[in-house]
Write a protein that holds these residues in place. Structure first.
Motif, mmCIF file in Angstrom:
data_model
loop_
_atom_site.group_PDB
_atom_site.id
_atom_site.type_symbol
_atom_site.label_atom_id
_atom_site.label_comp_id
_atom_site.label_asym_id
_atom_site.label_seq_id
_atom_site.Cartn_x
_atom_site.Cartn_y
_atom_site.Cartn_z
ATOM 1 N N THR A 2 32.642 50.818 23.877
ATOM 2 C CA THR A 2 32.732 50.575 22.441
ATOM 3 C C THR A 2 33.605 49.354 22.215
ATOM 4 O O THR A 2 34.210 48.843 23.162
ATOM 5 C CB THR A 2 33.269 51.812 21.690
ATOM 6 O OG1 THR A 2 33.122 51.620 20.287
ATOM 7 C CG2 THR A 2 34.711 52.094 22.031
ATOM 8 N N THR A 3 33.691 48.878 21.001
ATOM 9 C CA THR A 3 34.482 47.699 20.672
ATOM 10 C C THR A 3 35.646 48.104 19.790
ATOM 11 O O THR A 3 35.499 48.951 18.912
ATOM 12 C CB THR A 3 33.593 46.665 19.944
ATOM 13 O OG1 THR A 3 32.487 46.344 20.782
ATOM 14 C CG2 THR A 3 34.364 45.388 19.629
ATOM 15 N N THR A 69 41.574 50.866 18.004
ATOM 16 C CA THR A 69 41.802 49.442 17.781
ATOM 17 C C THR A 69 42.414 48.743 18.995
ATOM 18 O O THR A 69 42.541 47.521 18.998
ATOM 19 C CB THR A 69 42.720 49.222 16.573
ATOM 20 O OG1 THR A 69 43.940 49.927 16.775
ATOM 21 C CG2 THR A 69 42.044 49.699 15.297
ATOM 22 N N GLN A 70 42.778 49.482 20.005
ATOM 23 C CA GLN A 70 43.376 48.919 21.214
ATOM 24 C C GLN A 70 42.299 48.745 22.282
ATOM 25 O O GLN A 70 41.579 49.687 22.600
ATOM 26 C CB GLN A 70 44.462 49.878 21.713
ATOM 27 C CG GLN A 70 45.122 49.477 22.990
ATOM 28 C CD GLN A 70 46.091 50.541 23.469
ATOM 29 O OE1 GLN A 70 46.515 51.408 22.706
ATOM 30 N NE2 GLN A 70 46.414 50.491 24.737
ATOM 31 N N PRO A 98 35.797 40.147 18.521
ATOM 32 C CA PRO A 98 35.689 38.687 18.588
ATOM 33 C C PRO A 98 37.039 38.022 18.319
ATOM 34 O O PRO A 98 37.923 38.611 17.694
ATOM 35 C CB PRO A 98 34.668 38.348 17.496
ATOM 36 C CG PRO A 98 34.646 39.522 16.594
ATOM 37 C CD PRO A 98 35.038 40.711 17.409
ATOM 38 N N ALA A 99 37.178 36.806 18.778
ATOM 39 C CA ALA A 99 38.429 36.059 18.595
ATOM 40 C C ALA A 99 38.727 35.864 17.106
ATOM 41 O O ALA A 99 37.833 35.629 16.304
ATOM 42 C CB ALA A 99 38.330 34.708 19.287
ATOM 43 N N ASP A 100 39.991 35.989 16.767
ATOM 44 C CA ASP A 100 40.467 35.771 15.401
ATOM 45 C C ASP A 100 41.434 34.587 15.463
ATOM 46 O O ASP A 100 42.512 34.696 16.053
ATOM 47 C CB ASP A 100 41.171 37.025 14.901
ATOM 48 C CG ASP A 100 41.691 36.895 13.477
ATOM 49 O OD1 ASP A 100 41.814 35.761 12.967
ATOM 50 O OD2 ASP A 100 41.997 37.937 12.875
ATOM 51 N N TYR A 101 41.048 33.457 14.880
ATOM 52 C CA TYR A 101 41.874 32.256 14.997
ATOM 53 C C TYR A 101 43.261 32.439 14.392
ATOM 54 O O TYR A 101 44.208 31.764 14.789
ATOM 55 C CB TYR A 101 41.158 31.044 14.368
ATOM 56 C CG TYR A 101 41.158 31.029 12.865
ATOM 57 C CD1 TYR A 101 42.169 30.385 12.174
ATOM 58 C CD2 TYR A 101 40.147 31.658 12.138
ATOM 59 C CE1 TYR A 101 42.181 30.377 10.787
ATOM 60 C CE2 TYR A 101 40.155 31.646 10.761
ATOM 61 C CZ TYR A 101 41.166 31.012 10.092
ATOM 62 O OH TYR A 101 41.186 30.999 8.725
ATOM 63 N N ARG A 128 41.357 40.635 15.972
ATOM 64 C CA ARG A 128 42.091 40.934 14.729
ATOM 65 C C ARG A 128 43.134 42.035 14.884
ATOM 66 O O ARG A 128 44.005 42.196 14.032
ATOM 67 C CB ARG A 128 41.132 41.271 13.605
ATOM 68 C CG ARG A 128 40.394 42.567 13.808
ATOM 69 C CD ARG A 128 39.338 42.762 12.758
ATOM 70 N NE ARG A 128 39.741 43.849 11.891
ATOM 71 C CZ ARG A 128 39.022 44.311 10.909
ATOM 72 N NH1 ARG A 128 37.868 43.765 10.618
ATOM 73 N NH2 ARG A 128 39.423 45.316 10.187
ATOM 74 N N TYR A 129 43.075 42.801 15.982
ATOM 75 C CA TYR A 129 44.061 43.862 16.224
ATOM 76 C C TYR A 129 45.154 43.409 17.184
ATOM 77 O O TYR A 129 46.013 44.194 17.567
ATOM 78 C CB TYR A 129 43.361 45.106 16.773
ATOM 79 C CG TYR A 129 42.316 45.620 15.812
ATOM 80 C CD1 TYR A 129 42.682 46.281 14.655
ATOM 81 C CD2 TYR A 129 40.974 45.390 16.045
ATOM 82 C CE1 TYR A 129 41.724 46.719 13.751
ATOM 83 C CE2 TYR A 129 40.005 45.831 15.149
ATOM 84 C CZ TYR A 129 40.389 46.485 14.009
ATOM 85 O OH TYR A 129 39.442 46.912 13.109
#
Length: 157
Positions: A2-3, A69-70, A98-101, A128-129
């Motif tokens: 899962t993501t 979220t981890q 996905p990457a969060d700038y 984002r986490y």
């Protein structure tokens, strides 16, 4: 698999010792704990385990819904009135999102970069986490990925 941050679910089917489907009404719980596969132990024993919300379908089947979220590996334990169910505990991989700038940072020789000269710079991408994103281990086994950056404007004067 899962993501991180995605709501996920799975089904549980309860059977008795003779493999007959149970009628429902069991006390079922699902607990997920961060797991270190190398040491075969909990990664953070002091941390509260994650839990799933379990719904009794009154026919011997149960639905479990969770969101973690981890990123990382988790040991999933399913118990019926405190007794481990068959095939548990098992392992669950939670991939990073996905990457969060806004959570990504760059460090290194930033103030000493000169056009035409080499400099060491590291980029740590995070989701984002706050989970660190890693390079694909099949392509980059050491966990780093080479990047080519071009300096477009002067930094620091």
């Amino acid at each position: 698999l899962t993501t991180a941050g995605v709501i996920a679910s799975f089904s549980i089917l309860a059977r008795d010792a003779f493999l007959n489907r149970r009628p429902g009404g069991d006390s079922v719980s699902v607990i997920m704990e961060a797991w270190d596969n190398q040491t075969q132990s909990l990664l953070k024993p002091e941390e509260q385990p994650k839990t799933a919300t379990v719904t009794d379908n009154s026919d011997g089947s149960y639905g479990a819904v969770y969101s973690i979220t981890q990123g990382g590996l988790f040991r999933v334990s399913i118990t019926f009135a405190g007794v481990y169910g068959a095939s548990t505990p098992s392992l669950l991989t939670v991939s990073t999102g996905p990457a969060d700038y806004q959570r990504t940072y760059v460090f290194g020789q930033l103030l000493r970069i000169k056009a035409g000269s080499a400099a060491m710079v590291w980029v740590q991408t995070r989701d984002r986490y706050g989970n660190a994103l890693r390079a694909d281990p099949r392509e980059f086994p050491d966990g780093t990925e080479p990047m080519r950056l071009e300096l477009c404007s002067a930094v620091g004067g």
